[in-house]
Design an enzyme around this catalytic site. Sequence first.
Site, PDB file in Angstrom:
ATOM      1  N   ASP A 394       0.818  -1.210   0.000  1.00 42.82           N
ATOM      2  CA  ASP A 394       0.000   0.000   0.000  1.00 42.82           C
ATOM      3  C   ASP A 394       0.856   1.268   0.000  1.00 42.82           C
ATOM      4  OD1 ASP A 394      -2.286   1.496   0.064  1.00 42.82           O
ATOM      5  OD2 ASP A 394      -3.036   0.697   1.952  1.00 42.82           O
ATOM      6  N   ASP A 455     -10.693   4.223  -1.254  1.00 42.80           N
ATOM      7  CA  ASP A 455     -11.212   3.308  -0.232  1.00 42.80           C
ATOM      8  C   ASP A 455     -12.722   3.387  -0.166  1.00 42.80           C
ATOM      9  OD1 ASP A 455      -8.539   3.176   0.376  1.00 42.80           O
ATOM     10  OD2 ASP A 455      -8.863   3.252   2.536  1.00 42.80           O
TER      11      ASP A 455
HETATM   12  C1  9PG Z   1      -4.736   1.035   5.872  1.00 40.33           C
HETATM   13  C2  9PG Z   1      -5.562   1.468   4.692  1.00 40.33           C
HETATM   14  C3  9PG Z   1      -6.260   0.274   4.007  1.00 40.33           C
HETATM   15  C4  9PG Z   1      -6.933   0.752   2.728  1.00 40.33           C
HETATM   16  C5  9PG Z   1      -5.909   1.440   1.847  1.00 40.33           C
HETATM   17  C6  9PG Z   1      -5.287   2.604   2.591  1.00 40.33           C
HETATM   18  O1  9PG Z   1      -5.253   9.556   3.811  1.00 40.33           O
HETATM   19  N1  9PG Z   1      -5.635   8.977   2.779  1.00 40.33           N
HETATM   20  O2  9PG Z   1      -5.899   9.577   1.742  1.00 40.33           O
HETATM   21  C7  9PG Z   1      -5.799   7.590   2.823  1.00 40.33           C
HETATM   22  C8  9PG Z   1      -6.280   6.932   1.713  1.00 40.33           C
HETATM   23  C9  9PG Z   1      -6.433   5.564   1.752  1.00 40.33           C
HETATM   24  C10 9PG Z   1      -6.095   4.874   2.889  1.00 40.33           C
HETATM   25  C11 9PG Z   1      -5.623   5.525   4.000  1.00 40.33           C
HETATM   26  C12 9PG Z   1      -5.459   6.888   3.963  1.00 40.33           C
HETATM   27  O3  9PG Z   1      -6.304   3.526   2.914  1.00 40.33           O
HETATM   28  O4  9PG Z   1      -6.472   1.881   0.657  1.00 40.33           O
HETATM   29  O5  9PG Z   1      -7.525  -0.335   2.041  1.00 40.33           O
HETATM   30  O6  9PG Z   1      -5.338  -0.735   3.701  1.00 40.33           O
HETATM   31  O7  9PG Z   1      -4.686   2.128   3.797  1.00 40.33           O
HETATM   32  O8  9PG Z   1      -4.105   2.123   6.471  1.00 40.33           O
END
Ligand code: 9PG
Length: 739
Positions: A394, A455
Amino acid sequence: MRIILHSNGNRSQVSLNHWCPTGDRLEEIGCQTFEALLPESDLIVRLFLKSEQGLWKVRLEHQGKQPIRIERVELLKDATILHEVASSENDRADYAFFENGWQSWSYSAAYTARQKARRTNLEWIYPGIWSASGTPIPRQTGRFASDFFGVLFDRQNQQGWVTGFLSQREQFGTVAADLRGIPILNLWANCDGVVLAPGGSLETDWAVLLEISTQADDCFADPLHEYVRLVAQENQARVPARVPAGWCSWYHYYQNVSEEDVRRNLQATLNNNQRWPLDLIQIDDGYEILVGEWDQFNERFPQGVADLASKIKDANMLAGIWLAPFIFQPQAETARSHPDWMIQDRSGRPRFAGFNWNSRTQALDTTHPEAQEWLHETIRRTVVDWGFPYLKLDFLYAGGLPGRRHDPTRTNAQALYAGLEIIRKAAGEETFLLGCGCPLGPGVGIFDAMRISADTAPAWGNHYFGMAIPFLAEPHAPSAENALHNVLTRANLHQKWWWNDPDCILLRPESQLSLAEVQTIASVIALTGGMLLVSDDLNALPVDRQEMLSQMLPPIQSAGVVLDTLAKTEPTAVFWQGEDGVGPFALVALINWEKKVRSLTFDPKRFKRYGPLWLSSFWDDQVVDLASDQKQTFENVPAHGTVLLAVRKKLMNTPVQYLGGTLHISQGVELQGMSFDESGFTLSLELPRLWQGEVRLRVAQTPTGFEATGATIQSWQTVNQILRLKVSGENQAKIIGYW
Ligand code: 9PG
């Protein structure tokens, strides 16, 4: 074409207007070569052209004595090509541009000249996270910018062009479109100011320009088919034969997940294995002590994760774990002791990589040899020492952020790709790799599956940490609506570049999703054919929601098509075509994006070849007998709800026809075969699990009795030649009906 570079601290441009054929046709790659005529330049610029395929690329060779820095190579400069074609045929063109987002989460959609693209307001806390650093973020009406590829499409004449690149191993590519007058396209490769040393060279990925058109009404072909195929071929895409269906910890437990939670959900899948044949348990974010410190576990995982991996393996399931190997909380040991392994800002400090986990994160410099070793060891340990054959990787965009790197000759894309290659090598060919938060181009050929959306969330609109924040309307941030949107607009990549991961389905009734919203999510995930991951506490699901999970298993696997991705900003329908044990049939999902109840109309124009139709509606049990020139309106579709139809050609000369039912969301994969004679009919059903529900048949005469092997018939009723049988069974069954 044009090159923008810096030499002696001055920015300059080299226009490439005159080319001389060099005569050496590179037969092995079937391409013509040219050299740019540049008086008084230290650069030799070569053009490679495969004109029949609409491909070209540029190579720069530096002959001077001082290093220079290359900012970008422009491969289409203010092109107006579509207009010239279209205007000769029809002046009433109506242009739209499809913007592809840089990475998994980046919102992707088509817009007209009268629209503004959906933009984030959170760039200040997430700088450069959703689009490549060389891609502008225009906020005016009619101006757009896209990463990797973009599509200019004339909705009036149903034709257009796709332009972009076949790979992103060398540079991140940008397509910019200005639709405010005659549409103008620009295409460039972002070289990020990399150093070109004397004697050094630089090459772009293949640029591409292909004509596309939407064909006749009854066609189900993706207009981008040829482009998508070329990219898959160029990058040797990995498309596993089968994809796992499973459970993911994130969208119920979030960062508070514990070893006990994982065990209890593993146990629930085992206890219910006959009803939910799941084959994957994926431990998401929440086990590590800090992001970036992957070998230290927090107090909720006192024994680490290796034991869980072996328990999952003992249960005959695939053990999956989440890692974000390119991003660090600043408190993580590696970030503290090796600031030089991080991408730097101008002042030589680790560059800010976005605010997450309550921290100002940092990003790994994947060109640093010691950082590369750390990366290799981190992945190797997870796969080999801990025993995980499946990794969800990720926040991968972090490896491609701009900044100063150990190796100043590497572009952002080259640095990211180098990191991804190390990951694949360390993980081995057999390990299933799911990319997430990943720029699309560099991921093709590396990953087995790829998240293609923002997400999801336990709410339709934007949702942070248990709070719905509707006024934000962030396009790239967690929300069921944002996730579904990209699952539709990127449906065409499935099984071409990788397996699409549409993110999880959340079935629990306590979420803020209405039943109709959950049904829409189920319909879209099922018909687009990608991975199926459920993210609830499986022990707490009520029976009706457990049944929904059963109905989605096994996943349909093959991809449906979304035909209005270029025609509408919000696609409205998914079409899937396949076979049951008797013959071809189709599925159609019609989506109500509105926040209110409305009617939706099924137009049979795409099924003209079928003639008169039977429709069987999955979520509300309706059966419709539809004449070939008739449309069918479904009244009172709830807000954000979906009408999910099985469409079958009406068989005129058979005494019995399968119409669908509730055993499986496809209303067809369960049908193994059907035969009949003067005494009655035999229906063969098969699903690799326990099943129960209704089977719908059209019968010419009312049956007088039934016999079943491998199944139990609870009840039956025939009204207007529609027979509804309530049945239950396991794996294979035969049901005989007597006239
Ligand atoms: C775990 C998650 C999950 C999830 C992933 C990711 O801050 N943001 O823009 C942001 C976007 C997506 C995100 C987290 C923060 O999620 O897509 O399925 O694994 O990490 O932390």
